[in-house]
Design a protein around this motif. Structure first.
Motif, PDB file in Angstrom:
ATOM      1  N   TYR A 102       0.822  -1.194   0.000  1.00  0.00           N
ATOM      2  CA  TYR A 102       0.000   0.000   0.000  1.00  0.00           C
ATOM      3  C   TYR A 102       0.867   1.260   0.000  1.00  0.00           C
ATOM      4  O   TYR A 102       0.566   2.215  -0.711  1.00  0.00           O
ATOM      5  N   THR A 103       1.941   1.241   0.745  1.00  0.00           N
ATOM      6  CA  THR A 103       2.821   2.404   0.839  1.00  0.00           C
ATOM      7  C   THR A 103       3.446   2.720  -0.515  1.00  0.00           C
ATOM      8  O   THR A 103       3.547   3.886  -0.904  1.00  0.00           O
ATOM      9  N   GLU A 104       3.846   1.663  -1.237  1.00  0.00           N
ATOM     10  CA  GLU A 104       4.448   1.886  -2.559  1.00  0.00           C
ATOM     11  C   GLU A 104       3.441   2.496  -3.524  1.00  0.00           C
ATOM     12  O   GLU A 104       3.787   3.359  -4.324  1.00  0.00           O
ATOM     13  N   MET A 105       2.181   2.034  -3.453  1.00  0.00           N
ATOM     14  CA  MET A 105       1.146   2.603  -4.312  1.00  0.00           C
ATOM     15  C   MET A 105       0.935   4.076  -3.990  1.00  0.00           C
ATOM     16  O   MET A 105       0.799   4.908  -4.891  1.00  0.00           O
ATOM     17  N   MET A 136       3.103   6.120  -2.655  1.00  0.00           N
ATOM     18  CA  MET A 136       4.281   6.858  -3.110  1.00  0.00           C
ATOM     19  C   MET A 136       4.236   7.062  -4.620  1.00  0.00           C
ATOM     20  O   MET A 136       4.576   8.141  -5.122  1.00  0.00           O
ATOM     21  N   GLY A 137       3.806   6.038  -5.337  1.00  0.00           N
ATOM     22  CA  GLY A 137       3.688   6.142  -6.789  1.00  0.00           C
ATOM     23  C   GLY A 137       2.669   7.184  -7.199  1.00  0.00           C
ATOM     24  O   GLY A 137       2.898   7.985  -8.113  1.00  0.00           O
ATOM     25  N   ALA A 138       1.513   7.193  -6.533  1.00  0.00           N
ATOM     26  CA  ALA A 138       0.463   8.165  -6.832  1.00  0.00           C
ATOM     27  C   ALA A 138       0.936   9.581  -6.510  1.00  0.00           C
ATOM     28  O   ALA A 138       0.663  10.527  -7.263  1.00  0.00           O
ATOM     29  N   THR A 139       1.656   9.728  -5.424  1.00  0.00           N
ATOM     30  CA  THR A 139       2.183  11.036  -5.030  1.00  0.00           C
ATOM     31  C   THR A 139       3.193  11.536  -6.057  1.00  0.00           C
ATOM     32  O   THR A 139       3.172  12.709  -6.453  1.00  0.00           O
ATOM     33  N   LEU A 140       4.078  10.642  -6.504  1.00  0.00           N
ATOM     34  CA  LEU A 140       5.068  11.009  -7.512  1.00  0.00           C
ATOM     35  C   LEU A 140       4.385  11.401  -8.812  1.00  0.00           C
ATOM     36  O   LEU A 140       4.747  12.396  -9.448  1.00  0.00           O
TER      37      LEU A 140
END
Length: 101
Positions: A1-4, A6-10
């Motif tokens: 979930y954290t990676e998703m 971070m990806g959305a934020t980027l």
């Protein structure tokens, strides 16, 4: 979930940067003009009788002689990517020697 997350934020950060680029409209116009020129050049090389088949429904034989319905597409009837690249690659092969491999 954290990676998703971070990806959305980027993605949002990059999108915001692109939307705020003062040269954005100029870049988009140049990209659009380049695409339109490429498209016009490619389509001008395709015989009219072939272009007339684009977006038509037909039937194609499979290896075991069964006929299946097909939709005949041109290179710009699909999004950029593998299908368009394959279409253009085959077209250039045929253009060179007149024989589809």
């Amino acid at each position: 979930y954290t990676e998703m997350l971070m990806g959305a934020t980027l993605y949002e950060k990059i999108k915001r940067k692109e939307m705020n680029d003062p040269l954005r409209n100029r870049k988009l116009k140049a990209l659009k003009k380049s695409h339109e020129n490429e498209k016009a050049t490619t389509l001008s090389k395709i015989p009219d009788e072939v272009k007339a088949l684009f977006l038509q429904i037909g039937f194609a034989s499979t290896n075991n002689r069964n006929y299946r319905p097909v939709l005949i597409l041109g290179p710009y009837d699909v999004s950029p990517g593998e299908v368009r690249n394959c279409w253009l690659s085959k077209f250039h092969e045929v253009s060179r020697d007149g024989v589809l491999r």
